[in-house]
Write a protein that holds these residues in place. Structure first.
Motif, PDB file in Angstrom:
ATOM      1  N   LEU A 169      -7.697  48.602 -11.604  1.00 20.08           N
ATOM      2  CA  LEU A 169      -7.780  47.575 -12.639  1.00 20.08           C
ATOM      3  C   LEU A 169      -8.518  48.135 -13.857  1.00 20.08           C
ATOM      4  O   LEU A 169      -8.101  47.915 -15.001  1.00 20.08           O
ATOM      5  CB  LEU A 169      -8.489  46.333 -12.110  1.00 20.08           C
ATOM      6  N   LYS A 203      -5.459  45.031  -3.625  1.00 21.68           N
ATOM      7  CA  LYS A 203      -5.284  44.664  -5.028  1.00 21.68           C
ATOM      8  C   LYS A 203      -5.835  45.816  -5.869  1.00 21.68           C
ATOM      9  O   LYS A 203      -6.509  46.712  -5.325  1.00 21.68           O
ATOM     10  CB  LYS A 203      -6.014  43.357  -5.348  1.00 21.68           C
ATOM     11  N   TYR A 232      -2.117  37.930  -4.783  1.00 24.18           N
ATOM     12  CA  TYR A 232      -1.849  39.223  -4.162  1.00 24.18           C
ATOM     13  C   TYR A 232      -1.542  39.094  -2.667  1.00 24.18           C
ATOM     14  O   TYR A 232      -1.009  40.027  -2.072  1.00 24.18           O
ATOM     15  CB  TYR A 232      -3.050  40.161  -4.318  1.00 24.18           C
ATOM     16  N   THR A 277       0.547  44.397  -6.297  1.00 30.10           N
ATOM     17  CA  THR A 277      -0.222  45.396  -7.049  1.00 30.10           C
ATOM     18  C   THR A 277       0.701  46.233  -7.930  1.00 30.10           C
ATOM     19  O   THR A 277       0.378  46.520  -9.090  1.00 30.10           O
ATOM     20  CB  THR A 277      -1.011  46.294  -6.074  1.00 30.10           C
ATOM     21  N   HIS A 292       1.530  44.197 -10.969  1.00 33.10           N
ATOM     22  CA  HIS A 292       0.412  44.161 -11.915  1.00 33.10           C
ATOM     23  C   HIS A 292       0.346  45.460 -12.721  1.00 33.10           C
ATOM     24  O   HIS A 292       0.154  45.442 -13.944  1.00 33.10           O
ATOM     25  CB  HIS A 292      -0.891  43.930 -11.152  1.00 33.10           C
ATOM     26  N   SER A 296      -1.535  39.625 -14.409  1.00 37.13           N
ATOM     27  CA  SER A 296      -2.209  39.344 -13.148  1.00 37.13           C
ATOM     28  C   SER A 296      -1.374  38.401 -12.284  1.00 37.13           C
ATOM     29  O   SER A 296      -1.038  37.293 -12.722  1.00 37.13           O
ATOM     30  CB  SER A 296      -3.576  38.708 -13.416  1.00 37.13           C
ATOM     31  N   GLN A 312      -2.877  34.922 -12.097  1.00 39.06           N
ATOM     32  CA  GLN A 312      -2.580  33.973 -13.165  1.00 39.06           C
ATOM     33  C   GLN A 312      -1.212  33.333 -12.957  1.00 39.06           C
ATOM     34  O   GLN A 312      -1.035  32.126 -13.144  1.00 39.06           O
ATOM     35  CB  GLN A 312      -2.629  34.677 -14.521  1.00 39.06           C
ATOM     36  N   THR A 332      -8.830  35.453 -14.571  1.00 36.67           N
ATOM     37  CA  THR A 332      -9.135  36.650 -13.784  1.00 36.67           C
ATOM     38  C   THR A 332     -10.209  36.432 -12.735  1.00 36.67           C
ATOM     39  O   THR A 332     -10.353  37.238 -11.814  1.00 36.67           O
ATOM     40  CB  THR A 332      -9.601  37.793 -14.707  1.00 36.67           C
TER      41      THR A 332
END
Length: 694
Positions: A129, A175, A220, A243, A246, A252, A255, A479
């Motif tokens: 991330l 994730k 996730y 993942t 993303h 995300s 979201q 987030t």
């Protein structure tokens, strides 16, 4: 060099290495934990459970290591037992799996000073991330991972996941944050390391958890984890697919989950910034299947679909060697000559099907509501219908959903502006629920005490929490990341209010003071100290120029926000004020009155003159919660008599009494449009009600 105070309740634990006592909390400073580990700074806060520290191992030439502390500050034997069990299991997993270079090694596990400590290998690198965020300022084609990078990601991660599954373990929380790309040592640079086995579980023929104990990060994790508390290798593979999504899109899944539930996976390709090969699209699509039976069952299956002879070999324990064929970027576009047209067509078809499905659902729901009228909780009209009005024309009212809470009740809740999610307080922290999927989405637990009150920004991007630990925290709602902590109160926080423009925060609590904060900077602007007892409620007027406060001292005060002064104290009541706010007619720019609840009555006053307008009474026991909808000109009041009453704010008329809860109604909230009311009670339920137009 600095050293950390290990008191889990210390809000500022960093001290000079020569300190013997913490300058913040006064606790003794321990130079070496277990005569071996020097703790030098906090890496993260785990809410009411402890902290994670960076430390040095004096037995290994001060080699860096990570120490996780378990010092749970939670109520209930079950919750405490579960926290200790998960912590111990994490240590066992690391000891079992740490022989793999892509999993941190366990260095120590011990108890000291009533806390449990888990010491593990420090991985020098960035999680994915952080890596993704670092790329975001570049050209749009470089911000996200391209096809070649996604293939390398999968071919590096899947072997270690196969290793984990072969050892009878399901990770359950894969994730980007839990995958680190190594920087050191050189021979392992670039390898992916899978971390955080705190949610992992032994793989059994049937892995069955208690209902309500689902673990993982929403968006996730697969539906079987959220809905049933079940986890399999295929569940981890779903997380791998999320993942990949993303990393490819920069969006995300959390979201998207909050907005669409699991339906976003049906059209995930529309979020791509660039086309990908049909082969990779097939792999990601199968990873993201909602139905586990249609998903990959093992990491080996995924690798087999990714690889053709013969380029980059990957060897799995006990398996023959397989290899990778990467598609050059120039061929990706030629392979997908019609990808964009295909996606546009499919997206259009999906939209049409979605609209048709929604229409069918709500028409079916409307029929169901009509048919199930006799099974709904008791709804008592306060006045008779007009003569001649047929039963079929009566206003529709429905209980949409009941959330059954297992462990604790809710005393504060807030609805997001888009009416898709609700926030509730909890002894475990703050919980986010989806009103779309009717599932718990996430738990935020970074306070060191019970969260008493929650509030959402007017634009829905952030939320605020107030706790018994004397702090206020600001969070990113999308987030789940903590943005800022405000620390000026000297006792627990019980009231929060955000100005309509989202620039100011008012807070109050057991220290009898009201503080105004700049939400952009976190700066304290002013403190009002005129109340004699706990601040129980706060509310801004429509323009953010006035603030109303209610207190257990029985008074209601009106404050001039800009001039930072007291305007008026309304005539004192002879009981605690539980709720206060400004109300106005829908479409009006001026405030009509200020409203407050106390004992079993509700009062309305002119905020300028202090003249009392009317008193509403109809409950037989004290009022414990209140909510106002200016859009619908409605007031909802909840009581210890277990009922909710709806009132017309203009006339004071009692419109309806709702009976559905079997305990004191502790919190109420209308959505922005006023057509949804959410209630929470001591019976450990949250109910969502559809409000008719009166």
């Amino acid at each position: 060099m600095m050293i950390c105070c290990l008191n889990p309740d210390c809000l500022n634990p960093l001290n000079d290495k020569s300190s013997k006592f913490c300058v913040n909390c006064g606790a003794s400073i321990l130079p070496l934990l277990r005569n071996r580990f020097r703790v030098i700074r906090v890496l993260s806060q785990e809410g009411g459970f402890g902290k994670t520290y960076l430390a040095q191992d004096s037995d290994k030439l001060n080699e860096p290591c990570v120490i996780k502390q378990l010092a749970p500050r939670i109520e209930g034997n079950w919750a405490l037992k579960k926290a200790v069990e998960l912590f111990e299991k994490e240590a066992q997993r690391l000891q079992q799996l740490g022989e793999n270079s892509q999993i941190p090694k366990l260095l120590a596990y011990f108890e000291q000073d009533n806390c449990l400590y888990l010491v593990q290998q420090f991985i020098d690198g960035q999680n994915l991330l952080e890596e993704l965020e670092r790329r975001r300022e570049g050209d749009i084609w470089l911000r996200c991972y391209n096809e070649k990078e996604i293939r390398k990601f999968l071919l590096n991660l899947l072997p270690v996941l196969h290793f984990v599954h072969e050892h009878g373990v399901v990770h359950r929380d894969i994730k980007p944050q839990n995958i680190i790309r190594r920087n050191f040592p050189q021979e392992l640079k670039g390898d992916l390391v899978l971390i955080d086995f705190g949610s992992s579980k032994e793989l059994k023929p049937t892995l069955n958890l208690k209902v309500g104990t689902s673990i993982g990060s929403h968006g996730y994790c697969a539906i079987e984890q959220i809905r049933d508390g079940l986890a399999y290798p295929a569940s981890d593979l779903f997380s791998v697919g999320a993942t990949c999504f993303h990393l490819m899109t920069g969006m995300s899944p959390f979201q998207l989950w909050t907005e669409h539930g699991y339906s976003w996976m049906n059209h995930w390709e529309k979020y791509l910034n660039y086309p990908i090969s049909d082969e990779l699209a097939h792999v990601v699509d199968r990873l993201l299947k909602k139905d586990m039976e249609q998903r990959y069952k093992s990491a080996v299956e995924v690798i087999a679909d990714l690889k053709e002879p013969q380029q980059y070999p990957v060897v799995l324990p006990g398996l023959v060697e397989v290899s990778e064929q990467l598609v050059p970027p120039t061929e990706i576009f030629s392979l997908n000559k019609y990808t964009k047209l295909k996606k546009i067509f499919l997206a259009g078809a999906a939209v049409l099907l979605f609209i048709a499905g929604e229409f069918w659902y709500w028409k079916t729901r409307e029929t169901q509501i009509r048919n199930d009228t006799n099974t709904q909780p008791s709804i008592q009209p306060a006045v008779k219908r007009e003569l001649g009005q047929s039963e079929s024309n009566q206003r529709q009212f429905a209980l949409i959903k009941t959330f059954n809470l297992v462990y604790d009740s809710v005393s504060s809740l807030a609805i997001s502006p888009d009416s898709k999610t609700i926030l509730t307080n909890s002894v475990f922290g703050v919980k986010l629920w989806s009103l779309v999927t009717k599932q718990e989405i996430s738990v935020f637990n970074a306070h060191n005490g019970k969260v008493n009150v929650v509030a959402i920004y007017p634009d829905g991007t952030k939320f605020v929490t107030g706790s018994e630990d004397k702090t206020i925290k600001i969070w990113n709602l999308a987030t789940g990341q903590e943005i800022r902590t405000l620390q000026k109160h000297t006792s627990g926080i019980h009231a929060l209010a955000i100005s309509p423009d989202g620039k100011l925060l008012a807070s109050g609590g057991d220290d009898n003071s009201i503080k105004l904060w700049n939400l952009n900077t976190g700066e304290e602007l002013v403190s009002f100290d005129n109340h004699k007892q706990r601040i129980s409620s706060l509310g801004f007027d429509a323009e953010g120029k006035m603030l109303a406060s209610g207190s257990f001292d029985g008074t209601i005060k009106i404050w001039d926000v800009k001039a930072e002064k007291l305007l008026r104290t309304l005539p004192k009541n002879y009981s605690k004020v539980h709720f206060t706010d400004f109300i106005k007619k829908a479409g009006s720019t001026s405030n009509n009155s200020v409203i407050a609840s106390y004992n079993s009555d509700i009062g309305m006053w002119n905020p300028i003159t202090g003249e009392k307008i009317r008193t509403l009474n109809g409950h037989f026991q004290p009022i414990t919660s209140t909510a106002v909808s200016s859009q619908r000109n409605l007031l909802a009041s909840g009581s210890s008599d277990n009922t909710i009453k709806l009132w017309n704010l203009t006339t004071g008329e009692l419109l309806m009494t709702l009976k559905g809860h079997s305990g004191k109604v502790e919190s109420l909230a209308f959505n922005r449009d006023g057509n949804i009311l959410v209630s929470a009670a001591q019976d450990r339920t949250i109910k969502v009600w559809q409000i008719p137009v009166f």
